[in-house]
Design an enzyme around this catalytic site. Structure first.
Site, PDB file in Angstrom:
ATOM      1  N   LEU A 126     -39.376 -53.567  87.866  1.00  0.00           N
ATOM      2  CA  LEU A 126     -37.931 -53.375  88.014  1.00  0.00           C
ATOM      3  C   LEU A 126     -37.350 -53.613  86.448  1.00  0.00           C
ATOM      4  O   LEU A 126     -37.036 -54.450  85.893  1.00  0.00           O
ATOM      5  CB  LEU A 126     -37.648 -54.788  88.347  1.00  0.00           C
ATOM      6  CG  LEU A 126     -36.311 -55.275  88.828  1.00  0.00           C
ATOM      7  CD1 LEU A 126     -35.625 -54.018  89.926  1.00  0.00           C
ATOM      8  CD2 LEU A 126     -36.031 -56.526  89.720  1.00  0.00           C
ATOM      9  N   HIS A 127     -37.531 -52.466  85.811  1.00  0.00           N
ATOM     10  CA  HIS A 127     -37.062 -52.077  84.401  1.00  0.00           C
ATOM     11  C   HIS A 127     -35.334 -51.584  84.528  1.00  0.00           C
ATOM     12  O   HIS A 127     -34.781 -51.933  85.528  1.00  0.00           O
ATOM     13  CB  HIS A 127     -37.944 -51.005  83.660  1.00  0.00           C
ATOM     14  CG  HIS A 127     -37.662 -49.699  84.589  1.00  0.00           C
ATOM     15  ND1 HIS A 127     -36.796 -48.702  84.056  1.00  0.00           N
ATOM     16  CD2 HIS A 127     -38.475 -48.945  85.397  1.00  0.00           C
ATOM     17  CE1 HIS A 127     -36.677 -47.815  84.791  1.00  0.00           C
ATOM     18  NE2 HIS A 127     -38.016 -47.821  85.548  1.00  0.00           N
ATOM     19  N   ALA A 128     -34.879 -51.341  83.421  1.00  0.00           N
ATOM     20  CA  ALA A 128     -33.508 -51.202  83.096  1.00  0.00           C
ATOM     21  C   ALA A 128     -32.814 -50.540  84.426  1.00  0.00           C
ATOM     22  O   ALA A 128     -32.059 -50.704  84.939  1.00  0.00           O
ATOM     23  CB  ALA A 128     -33.347 -50.544  81.772  1.00  0.00           C
ATOM     24  N   ALA A 186     -32.998 -51.907  87.667  1.00  0.00           N
ATOM     25  CA  ALA A 186     -32.027 -53.184  87.734  1.00  0.00           C
ATOM     26  C   ALA A 186     -30.493 -52.716  87.976  1.00  0.00           C
ATOM     27  O   ALA A 186     -29.979 -53.448  88.693  1.00  0.00           O
ATOM     28  CB  ALA A 186     -32.467 -53.919  86.432  1.00  0.00           C
ATOM     29  N   GLU A 246     -38.313 -43.663  92.469  1.00  0.00           N
ATOM     30  CA  GLU A 246     -39.083 -43.200  91.330  1.00  0.00           C
ATOM     31  C   GLU A 246     -40.656 -43.901  91.603  1.00  0.00           C
ATOM     32  O   GLU A 246     -41.385 -44.030  90.657  1.00  0.00           O
ATOM     33  CB  GLU A 246     -38.751 -43.824  90.152  1.00  0.00           C
ATOM     34  CG  GLU A 246     -38.475 -45.400  89.947  1.00  0.00           C
ATOM     35  CD  GLU A 246     -38.071 -45.767  88.753  1.00  0.00           C
ATOM     36  OE1 GLU A 246     -38.401 -46.860  88.077  1.00  0.00           O
ATOM     37  OE2 GLU A 246     -37.195 -45.046  88.093  1.00  0.00           O
TER      38      GLU A 246
END
Length: 94
Positions: A14-16, A19, A87
């Protein structure tokens, strides 16, 4: 109120970007949305809150939704997460 567990499946966690996508989807709904992880509870409509979780692949989030459109919100949010935020990489392919 809905409380359900869901697992992060995308390789990068859950990166940028995921998120931001999560907050964007959640913000379309009136219902309150919270995410529980590692003893923390954050507002799922707050990009800073979601990013502070730093949830990695395999992390089990507990989603909490409460409001008039909670079922529709849960469906949209869980679909986004289960689809790996678009992704998921298999066998090293991107």
């Amino acid at each position: 109120m809905i409380k359900e567990k869901i697992t992060i499946v995308n390789d990068a966690g859950l990166h940028a970007r995921p998120a931001a996508a999560l907050v964007k989807v959640a913000s379309k709904y009136e219902s309150d949305f919270y995410i529980h992880l590692y003893g923390y509870k954050v507002n799922g409509k707050s990009i800073l809150g979601v990013m502070t979780l730093a949830a990695e692949k395999g992390a089990e989030l507990e989603l909490e939704l409460d409001g008039p459109d909670e079922e529709e919100a849960f469906e949209a949010i869980s679909e986004l997460i289960n689809d790996g935020f678009g992704e998921v990489y298999e066998d090293g392919d991107e």
